[in-house]
Design an enzyme around this catalytic site. Structure first.
Site, PDB file in Angstrom:
ATOM      1  N   GLY B  31      -9.057  21.855   4.610  1.00  0.00           N
ATOM      2  CA  GLY B  31      -9.429  23.265   4.634  1.00  0.00           C
ATOM      3  C   GLY B  31     -10.797  23.348   5.269  1.00  0.00           C
ATOM      4  O   GLY B  31     -10.955  23.178   6.473  1.00  0.00           O
ATOM      5  N   SER B  32     -11.812  23.559   4.445  1.00  0.00           N
ATOM      6  CA  SER B  32     -13.181  23.557   4.974  1.00  0.00           C
ATOM      7  C   SER B  32     -13.739  22.140   5.087  1.00  0.00           C
ATOM      8  O   SER B  32     -14.804  21.932   5.663  1.00  0.00           O
ATOM      9  CB  SER B  32     -14.088  24.423   4.109  1.00  0.00           C
ATOM     10  OG  SER B  32     -13.974  24.054   2.757  1.00  0.00           O
ATOM     11  N   CYS B  33     -13.011  21.160   4.541  1.00  0.00           N
ATOM     12  CA  CYS B  33     -13.417  19.755   4.703  1.00  0.00           C
ATOM     13  C   CYS B  33     -13.322  19.350   6.175  1.00  0.00           C
ATOM     14  O   CYS B  33     -12.636  19.995   6.968  1.00  0.00           O
ATOM     15  CB  CYS B  33     -12.493  18.828   3.921  1.00  0.00           C
ATOM     16  SG  CYS B  33     -12.611  18.982   2.140  1.00  0.00           S
ATOM     17  N   VAL B  34     -13.994  18.261   6.508  1.00  0.00           N
ATOM     18  CA  VAL B  34     -13.898  17.688   7.847  1.00  0.00           C
ATOM     19  C   VAL B  34     -13.406  16.245   7.725  1.00  0.00           C
ATOM     20  O   VAL B  34     -13.806  15.532   6.809  1.00  0.00           O
ATOM     21  CB  VAL B  34     -15.271  17.722   8.573  1.00  0.00           C
ATOM     22  CG1 VAL B  34     -15.269  16.831   9.810  1.00  0.00           C
ATOM     23  CG2 VAL B  34     -15.622  19.157   8.966  1.00  0.00           C
ATOM     24  N   GLY B  97     -13.069  21.881   9.011  1.00  0.00           N
ATOM     25  CA  GLY B  97     -14.195  22.809   9.005  1.00  0.00           C
ATOM     26  C   GLY B  97     -13.786  24.271   9.112  1.00  0.00           C
ATOM     27  O   GLY B  97     -14.532  25.098   9.640  1.00  0.00           O
TER      28      GLY B  97
END
Lengths: 129, 179
Positions: B31-34, B97
């Site tokens: 999701g917002s993780c990279v 991200g």
């Protein structure tokens, strides 16, 4: 804090960002004299030219890793007693025992905090203020 | 390659994996993780990490998030180097991200910016990237060949709707290989 103002620290790490992070954290603590090396070989040259008061070194580095650097440093008379702190993301029992056997004064686990770095240094060189 | 021989390995948040096995596919949901996929093309060895920087508000020390992120990048690089990779040859592909929530701080952007800055400072070449947007991603990376592909997840994935039903999106850069 006259002691901190005169403390000369050599920071050894192959990762540019890590060197900057250790340096900025040392500056927050109040250390003014910070020198750098990107691997054990370069660090050993610097130690032999002008031994610092304290070495803070990463473990995992190309050319000469932290343990090899520590062993070479201890074998060289003028730096045989120089305080040495190992930084490592893999600070398991094996590494801690190996580092201690080779003459490390402390091992600090990455990711460190300002508090853990400060406490790790104070355990070796005494209270910083 | 026979699909039966594929060994799919999940890379969870805060974790990393390194492999030189041509049958291994490193896989993750973002999701917002990279996820940063790194590879030494000469020895055909690669790996993937998966990180989410903690927010500054989570710690009294505002530099902690940066140290945490650097640590997760270092363990991947060290993992590659301990298996014979040369730091000078390592190249990277970046994914994730996304801004999943429409309000509040854009954590995905912060994660993406951190990864790009780290790789720039370390001199690691970015050969492909797919960052940002408002949708999650399912990413697969073959650490041996360096091939990567992604599926963007539906905006509002309903229960029972498999993300796998989506066809992969082509990327604008054209530098990602598709399986």
């Amino acid at each position: 804090m006259p002691f901190l103002r005169h403390l000369r620290v050599l920071v050894v790490d192959d990762t540019n960002t890590s060197r900057m992070l250790v340096s900025s954290t040392l500056q927050e603590i109040g250390v003014l004299h910070i020198d750098f090396a990107r691997d054990g070989r370069q660090a050993l040259d610097k130690v032999m030219a002008d031994a610092p008061h304290l070495v803070i070194s990463d473990f995992n580095m190309p050319n000469m890793d932290g343990i090899e650097f520590l062993e070479a440093m201890r074998a060289y008379g003028p730096s045989s007693k120089t305080p040495f702190i190992m930084l490592s993301g893999k600070a398991d029992r094996d590494l801690i025992q190996t580092a201690a056997r080779c003459g490390a004064n402390n091992v600090i686990k990455k990711p460190f905090t300002r508090q853990s770095l400060r406490a790790g240094i104070e355990a070796v060189v005494g209270r910083l203020q | 390659m026979n699909s039966a021989s594929v060994n799919r390995v999940q890379v969870k948040e805060g974790d990393y994996r390194v492999s030189g096995d041509p049958n291994v596919v490193l896989s993750t949901f973002l999701g917002s993780c990279v996820a940063v996929c790194m590879r030494d093309p000469e020895i055909r060895l690669g790996g993937m990490n998966h990180f989410l920087l903690p927010g500054d508000d989570d710690f009294l020390d505002p530099r902690h998030a940066e140290r945490f992120g650097v640590h997760l990048m270092e363990v991947l690089i060290n993992g590659l180097m301990s298996h014979g990779a040369s730091r000078d040859r390592i190249e990277a592909k970046l994914f994730g991200g996304a801004q999943i929530l429409s309000h509040g701080r854009d954590i995905g952007q912060a994660n993406a910016n951190f990864a790009r800055k780290f790789l720039r400072v370390e001199g690691i070449r970015i050969v492909a990237s797919s960052l940002g947007g408002d949708r999650g991603r399912r990413v697969e990376f073959r650490p041996c060949s360096g091939q990567a592909r992604q599926r963007r997840l539906p905006l509002n994935t309903l229960p029972g709707v498999s993300p796998k039903a989506e066809m992969p999106d082509l990327l604008e850069s054209g530098t990602l290989e598709w399986l």
